[in-house]
Design an enzyme around this catalytic site. Structure first.
Site, PDB file in Angstrom:
ATOM      1  CE  LYS A  51      67.776  42.511  -6.223  1.00 30.75           C
ATOM      2  NZ  LYS A  51      68.619  42.371  -5.519  1.00 30.75           N
ATOM      3  CB  SER A 303      66.306  49.076  -9.777  1.00 33.77           C
ATOM      4  OG  SER A 303      65.185  49.623  -8.616  1.00 33.77           O
TER       5      SER A 303
END
Length: 403
Positions: A51, A303
């Protein structure tokens, strides 16, 4: 729609803040699947997840007036940390709204990066609603977790790295929550290698993108229920949905038990810690949720690795249960000397290691002359469990499997 040039510009903006993360060949998962599996390890990214890329790209484009106003966002955890760090690095005040039950590790990490954290709502949707209220009341700039092309472009830098590090890649597998990550990666990968496939993966309990594609329009599901809190969104974003329809070849789902098994495998076989959202791409490969050929070069994007330790404990136990490594049973014995010894003879014959035994003589479920026994065991796999339970039942024991 994003194109290659948008993502190249984003890479220039995020280069000093984000890391070019490793892309590592996995002999273990290649042997298990017959494919040529390489893991994209965004678990080693700053803040422990991807992110930071999108947040940095978005904040880098703010005007001086917007920077002075400060930023606000909503997040289940990883976007929160990305915005907090990106904002702090350039002297921008940040306020983050997180769901009330957000993992405490992610809350503390977000605060450590310099943000003010507000806990509000049962899930991401309710947190986002409150964040928009703060946007209006305080004049802050809202940095969306996924429904923003600058954020999507920042995430897309992962796709550039994959193609650069593994030019022969044939399939990239990406988790989907709101859809910002897969939108950026898919645009980057298709821009570099149009013939490469991009497969999206959601948790069964949060399958808004899969449901939307099936219905032909973007829909919001009633609720979410999954251990993969990082992708637990009720709906995919408006912009990401259009990119998914344009660039993504297929969207599949995996179950929570499959996610738990994958997390356990990654810990045990790869010495790699991932959160639920980070495990779903590899889970889709291991449990063959889409078709792939022998020796096909596949890159699952892991991720993030920001999993709460309390959640991790539960996930590991569930993973051990699913792989036949942990067994909890209940049976009834006559409450007299020697009864337990006779039962344990069967355990010894099967070399079943005992973690704990609990006797309950007060249970109303058994006769007063009997005792209920719960036993936790270490086992060696599904075949071991089946043979052990079969012998117990053949010996006359009524056995309930509790876990």
């Amino acid at each position: 729609m994003l194109d290659r040039s948008d993502i190249l510009e984003a890479r220039d903006r995020v280069r000093e803040t984000s890391r070019h993360t490793p892309l590592e060949y996995s002999h273990t998962y290649s042997s298990m699947t017959g494919a040529d599996v390489h893991l994209k390890l965004e678990t080693f990214q700053r803040t422990g997840a991807f992110k930071i890329r999108g947040a940095t790209n978005r904040i880098a484009t703010l005007s001086e007036e917007q920077k002075d106003a400060g930023v606000v966002t909503a997040s289940a955890g990883n976007h929160a940390q990305g915005v907090a760090l990106a904002a702090t690095r350039v002297g921008v005040d940040s306020k983050i709204v997180m769901p009330e039950h957000a993992p405490i590790s992610k809350v503390k990490a977000t605060e450590s990066y310099g943000a003010e954290v507000v806990l509000h709502g049962a899930d991401y949707a309710e947190a986002a609603e409150h964040a928009h209220e703060l946007e209006r009341e305080e004049g802050r700039i809202y940095v969306h977790a996924f429904d923003d092309e600058l954020v999507m472009a920042g995430q897309g830098t992962i796709g550039l790295e994959i193609v650069e590090d593994r030019p022969e890649v044939e399939t990239v597998v990406v988790p989907i929550g709101g859809g910002g990550l897969i939108s950026g990666i898919a645009a980057a990968v298709k821009g570099e290698k149009p013939d490469a496939r991009v497969i999206g993966v959601q948790a069964e309990g949060a399958s808004s993108a899969a449901t939307s594609l099936r219905k032909g329009e973007r829909v919001s599901i009633e609720g979410v229920d999954t251990i993969a809190d990082g992708i637990a969104t009720r709906s995919v974003g408006e912009r990401p949905f259009e990119h998914i329809r344009e660039y993504v070849d297929e969207v599949v789902t995996v179950s929570d038990p499959e996610i738990a098994v994958t997390i356990t495998y990654l810990l045990e076989r790869s010495k790699t810690l991932v959160e639920g959202a980070g495990a779903v791409p590899l889970a889709a490969v291991l449990f063959e949720k889409f078709d792939y050929a022998d020796d096909e070069t596949i890159v699952p994007v892991l991720s993030g690795g920001n999993i709460d330790l309390n959640t991790l404990t539960n996930v590991i136990v569930r993973g051990l249960v699913e792989t036949g490594r942990y067994l909890k049973i209940r049976t009834v014995l006559t409450d007299q000397p020697g009864a337990l010894e006779e039962l344990l003879d069967i355990f010894t014959a099967h070399r079943a290691n005992i973690y704990a035994i609990h006797h309950d003589r007060t249970s109303r479920e058994v006769e007063m002359s009997d005792t209920e026994v719960e036993i936790e065991l270490e086992m060696r796999g599904p075949d071991h469990v089946d043979a052990f339970l079969s012998d117990l039942r053949e010996a006359g024991y009524e056995v309930d499997v509790l876990a």
